[in-house]
Design an enzyme around this catalytic site. Structure first.
Site, short mmCIF file in Angstrom:
data_model
loop_
_atom_site.label_atom_id
_atom_site.label_comp_id
_atom_site.label_asym_id
_atom_site.label_seq_id
_atom_site.Cartn_x
_atom_site.Cartn_y
_atom_site.Cartn_z
N HIS A 73 -11.59 10.39 5.16
CA HIS A 73 -11.97 9.27 6.02
C HIS A 73 -13.27 8.63 5.52
CE1 HIS A 73 -9.84 11.62 9.46
NE2 HIS A 73 -9.07 10.58 9.18
N LYS B 253 -3.83 13.31 24.17
CA LYS B 253 -4.12 14.37 23.20
C LYS B 253 -5.28 15.21 23.71
CE LYS B 253 -2.56 12.44 18.81
NZ LYS B 253 -2.97 12.08 17.45
N ARG C 167 -3.04 8.46 1.68
CA ARG C 167 -3.24 9.60 0.78
C ARG C 167 -2.06 9.75 -0.17
NH1 ARG C 167 -4.28 13.49 5.72
NH2 ARG C 167 -2.51 12.19 6.24
N SER D 66 -7.54 16.26 8.87
CA SER D 66 -8.34 16.88 9.94
C SER D 66 -7.67 18.17 10.41
CB SER D 66 -8.46 15.94 11.14
OG SER D 66 -9.09 14.74 10.78
O1 PNS Z 1 -6.09 9.01 12.74
P1 PNS Z 1 -4.73 8.67 13.23
O2 PNS Z 1 -4.30 9.60 14.33
O3 PNS Z 1 -3.72 8.58 12.11
O4 PNS Z 1 -4.84 7.18 13.86
C1 PNS Z 1 -3.74 6.58 14.49
C2 PNS Z 1 -4.19 5.32 15.24
C3 PNS Z 1 -5.35 5.62 16.17
C4 PNS Z 1 -4.64 4.28 14.25
C5 PNS Z 1 -2.96 4.78 16.02
O5 PNS Z 1 -2.43 5.80 16.81
C6 PNS Z 1 -3.31 3.62 16.92
O6 PNS Z 1 -3.54 2.52 16.46
N1 PNS Z 1 -3.37 3.88 18.23
C7 PNS Z 1 -3.74 2.89 19.23
C8 PNS Z 1 -2.51 2.43 20.02
C9 PNS Z 1 -1.80 1.29 19.29
O7 PNS Z 1 -2.39 0.30 18.94
N2 PNS Z 1 -0.47 1.47 19.09
C10 PNS Z 1 0.36 0.47 18.48
C11 PNS Z 1 0.19 0.32 16.99
S1 PNS Z 1 0.74 1.68 16.11
#
Ligand code: PNS
Length: 165
Positions: free
Chosen positions: A18, A42, A92, A130
């Site tokens: 990150h 979560k 990645r 993570s």
């Molecule tokens: O670090 P991560 O868990 O891969 O991040 C995922 C994240 C936070 C980018 C994704 O879950 C997100 O955008 N969540 C917010 C809700 C949202 O916008 N959902 C619709 C688009 S996927």
């Protein structure tokens, strides 16, 4: 034109992968806001304030144009609230691609004015996540190559207090 980007994620906790993406994105955009998702569904190891504080320590040297904030709801709403035209995500391996494509297309449907940009994670961090870092640390493995020093220290303290990942 001011180029503003958000870099959203769970960051539980921030890894070197990150941080590598944040570092390179900080050189590409006039303003970068790391967005830490506060997802009540979560149960993160680090609560939202801890994750924000840890990331702030990790990105402290990147400059005043890099901010860190918690958000909930949609990433595109977070982007719009900051006037951002870009979402940054790290890739990645090929295995990341499918989910990232789906997210990028969903976000484009929701907010056509916001583009998702992908940065390839540096080769040496291609294996880092993570969840794996937490698992390795839980069983006493060395995570110094995977996590920024403040994060590795916070994780060791959390696990020594009996937390389980
Ligand atoms: O670090 P991560 O868990 O891969 O991040 C995922 C994240 C936070 C980018 C994704 O879950 C997100 O955008 N969540 C917010 C809700 C949202 O916008 N959902 C619709 C688009 S996927």
């Amino acid at each position: 034109m001011t180029r503003i980007a958000v870099f959203p994620g769970s960051f539980d906790p921030m890894t070197n992968a990150h941080l590598d993406v944040a570092t390179r994105a900080s050189g590409l955009f006039d303003r970068l806001v790391v967005g830490v998702l506060n997802n009540p569904k979560k149960r993160p190891l680090f609560d939202i304030d801890e994750r924000v504080a840890l990331i702030r320590r990790c990105v402290a040297d990147l400059g005043d144009h890099v901010g860190v904030e918690a958000f909930d709801g949609l990433t595109v709403d977070f982007a719009r609230a900051h006037g951002a035209g870009f979402i940054v995500r790290g890739l990645r391996a090929v295995s990341d691609f499918e989910a990232e494509l789906q997210m990028a297309l969903t976000n484009r449907k929701l907010a056509p004015e916001v583009d998702t940009t992908f940065l390839m994670t540096a080769l040496e961090y291609g294996y880092v996540s993570s969840s794996l870092a937490k698992e390795v640390a839980q069983f006493g493995g060395d995570v110094s190559a995977m996590l920024p020093a403040p994060v590795a220290q916070a994780l060791a303290e959390r696990l020594s207090n009996g937390a389980r990942v």
